[in-house]
Design a protein around this motif. Structure first.
Motif, PDB file in Angstrom:
ATOM      1  N   PRO A 160      15.508  84.318  -8.518  1.00 51.43           N
ATOM      2  CA  PRO A 160      16.535  83.296  -8.205  1.00 51.43           C
ATOM      3  C   PRO A 160      17.085  82.617  -9.457  1.00 51.43           C
ATOM      4  N   TYR A 186      22.293  77.939  -7.325  1.00 48.80           N
ATOM      5  CA  TYR A 186      22.611  77.605  -5.942  1.00 48.80           C
ATOM      6  C   TYR A 186      22.146  78.749  -5.036  1.00 48.80           C
ATOM      7  N   PRO A 187      21.919  78.504  -3.742  1.00 46.02           N
ATOM      8  CA  PRO A 187      21.528  79.576  -2.823  1.00 46.02           C
ATOM      9  C   PRO A 187      22.711  80.491  -2.534  1.00 46.02           C
ATOM     10  N   HIS A 210      24.340  80.388   0.983  1.00 41.06           N
ATOM     11  CA  HIS A 210      24.698  79.110   1.587  1.00 41.06           C
ATOM     12  C   HIS A 210      26.221  78.985   1.680  1.00 41.06           C
ATOM     13  N   ASP A 260      19.860  75.117  -5.582  1.00 45.41           N
ATOM     14  CA  ASP A 260      18.744  75.972  -5.168  1.00 45.41           C
ATOM     15  C   ASP A 260      17.469  75.485  -5.850  1.00 45.41           C
ATOM     16  N   ARG A 265      14.382  77.073  -5.854  1.00 44.00           N
ATOM     17  CA  ARG A 265      13.369  78.086  -6.158  1.00 44.00           C
ATOM     18  C   ARG A 265      13.240  78.237  -7.667  1.00 44.00           C
TER      19      ARG A 265
END
Length: 393
Positions: free
Chosen positions: A115, A119-120, A123, A131, A133
Motif C-alpha cells: 500500500p 489513499y485507498p 475508495h 489510507d 495501512r
C-alpha cells in the motif's frame, strides 16, 4: 515501536543522514510537519522495522537529531506527521514510510503490491481519503553512508568546450554485451569504468561520457503491471543516491563507492563524466500517484500545485513538476548538484526539460529565475559543464 537510544538535539545542517565518525545526524525539512520520526530497519530483512525515534528539535522548519554510535550501513526511512488535506496541498501520512530526499544511497525497490499510495485505491473519494495501512514493507530504504573514499590525485579535467567530444551512454546499454567487459561487471558502473570500455571510448576520440539518468529512480506501476521495467531512468525517486541496479555490489551503499571508482578510472583516462539529470519532475506522479518521498514530506513546498491545490501544474507531461521557485526546493536542487560535483567528482550536467526550473509566479518562464542565478553565482556549479534541454511541454 519505540527505541531506547539517546537522541541528542543535533544540527539542522547538513540535511539528510550524515555520519561524522562517531554517530549520525539527521535533518529533514518540512514546513507542515508536526512531528518527524526516523525508522530503522533490519539489514538481513529490510521489511522489518527494528527501531523508531522522533527527531527532537525543529529549527526553521528543519527537524533534526543526532544519534551516537549509529554507523554506515544502517537502513532507515521517515514518517512525517502533519495535515492530510489534499484540497490545501498537504498530504502528510505517517502510515507511509518515506525516502529521505537527501539519502545518499537506497536499498531495495518500490513494491507496487504493497500500500504505497497515500489513499485507498478503491475508495470513491480517491485521494481525499487517507489510507492507514503501513507501506514500509514495500518501500526502498535510505542507507547511512560514509563519505570517505580514496580519490588519490583525482581532479577535474576542465577540458575546454571547443575540444569536447560527448558520447551519450546508458550504463547498462554500453556495457552489457561488450565481450571485453568481465561478465560479472556487465551492465554496471564497474563495467563502464573497465579497461575495455575506456579503450573503446579513447579510440573514438571521446572526451566526456554523458550518462543517461543514474540518480535513483523507480519502475512505474503501470510498467510493473505488464512485467516491464523503466530502462531509461527518467522517473527519479532520489537525487543524491546513484541508481543501485547499476552496481555490481549489492550491499547497502555499495553503489556509491562503485560509482566513485568508475569516475576515478574515467578521469585517469582523460574522460569527463556528465550526468543527464531530471530535476523537473519525480516518480510520484499526479494527485493519484504514490506517496514515496516529497509528497508525504511537504507536498506544497516541493511541487507546483494549481490554485485549488489538490491538483498539480504539469509542465512535464509526467503528472507533476518540481517547484524550483520555492527557496527550499531550489536549495535542495543546488545541494544535490553540488554533492555530485564535490563528493562524486562529476564534471557537469545535462538538464532534462530545463525550462521547468525557470517557472516562476503562476507558472510563467523567467530566464532570470532564482535558481539560474544561484547556479551562475555558485563557486562550484558555475565552473562545471552545464547543458540545457531548452523546452518543456
Amino acid at each position: 515501536m519505540s527505541g531506547k537510544r539517546e537522541i541528542w538535539p543535533g544540527k539542522p545542517w547538513p540535511r539528510g543522514a550524515t555520519f561524522d565518525g562517531a554517530g549520525t545526524n539527521f535533518a529533514v525539512y518540512s514546513q507542515v510537519a508536526t512531528r518527524v520520526e526516523v525508522c530503522l530497519f533490519d539489514r538481513a530483512d529490510p521489511t522489518k522495522e527494528i527501531e523508531r525515534f522522533d527527531l527532537p528539535t525543529s529549527t526553521e522548519f528543519v527537524w533534526h537529531g543526532y544519534v551516537p554510535d549509529l554507523e554506515p550501513g544502517t537502513l532507515y526511512g521517515l514518517r512525517v506527521h502533519g495535515p492530510y488535506e489534499p484540497e490545501k496541498g498537504h498530504r502528510c501520512n505517517p502510515h507511509k514510510l518515506l525516502v529521505d530526499p537527501y539519502a545518499k544511497a537506497l536499498h531495495g525497490e518500490v513494491n507496487w503490491k504493497q500500500p504505497v499510495f497515500g489513499y485507498p485505491l478503491d475508495h470513491p473519494k480517491k485521494d481525499l481519503m487517507r489510507d492507514e495501512r503501513d507501506s514500509a514493507a514495500g518501500m526502498p530504504k535510505g542507507v547511512v553512508v560514509s563519505d570517505f573514499f580514496d580519490w588519490g590525485n583525482d581532479r577535474r579535467l576542465d577540458i575546454p568546450w571547443r575540444k569536447t567530444v560527448i558520447y551519450e551512454a546508458h550504463v547498462r546499454g554500453l556495457t552489457m554485451r561488450h565481450p571485453g567487459v568481465p561478465e560479472h561487471q556487465r551492465g554496471t558502473y564497474a563495467g563502464l569504468g573497465s579497461p575495455a570500455i575506456i579503450e573503446h571510448l579513447q579510440k573514438l576520440g571521446v572526451t566526456a561520457v554523458e550518462l543517461l539518468p543514474v540518480q535513483g529512480f523507480a519502475d512505474d506501476s503501470f510498467l510493473n503491471d505488464k512485467g516491464l521495467s523503466n530502462y531509461w531512468g527518467y522517473s527519479t525517486l532520489n537525487y543524491f543516491a546513484p541508481e543501485q541496479r547499476y552496481a555490481s555490489r549489492k550491499t547497502p551503499g555499495g553503489a556509491v563507492a562503485e560509482f566513485k571508482s568508475m569516475v576515478k578510472s574515467l578521469h585517469s583516462a582523460g574522460i569527463e563524466v556528465i550526468l543527464d539529470v531530471v530535476y523537473n519532475h519525480t516518480c510520484e506522479g499526479n494527485h493519484l500517484g504514490p506517496t514515496l518521498s516529497f509528497k508525504g514530506i511537504d507536498n506544497a513546498s516541493y511541487y507546483w500545485t494549481m490554485p485549488e491545490a489538490r491538483h498539480y501544474l504539469d509542465f512535464t507531461g509526467c503528472g507533476n513538476s518540481l517547484n524550483a521557485s520555492n527557496p527550499q526546493t531550489a536549495r535542495f536542487i543546488v545541494d544535490s548538484l553540488r554533492y555530485w560535483v564535490e563528493e562524486m567528482h562529476v564534471d557537469g550536467f545535462r538538464f532534462d526539460l530545463a525550462t521547468v526550473l525557470g517557472r516562476v509566479g503562476k507558472g510563467g518562464y523567467d530566464p532570470n529565475a532564482p535558481i539560474f542565478q544561484i547556479i551562475n553565482q555558485d563557486p562550484v556549479l558555475s565552473r562545471v559543464k552545464l547543458i540545457a534541454e531548452p523546452w518543456d511541454v
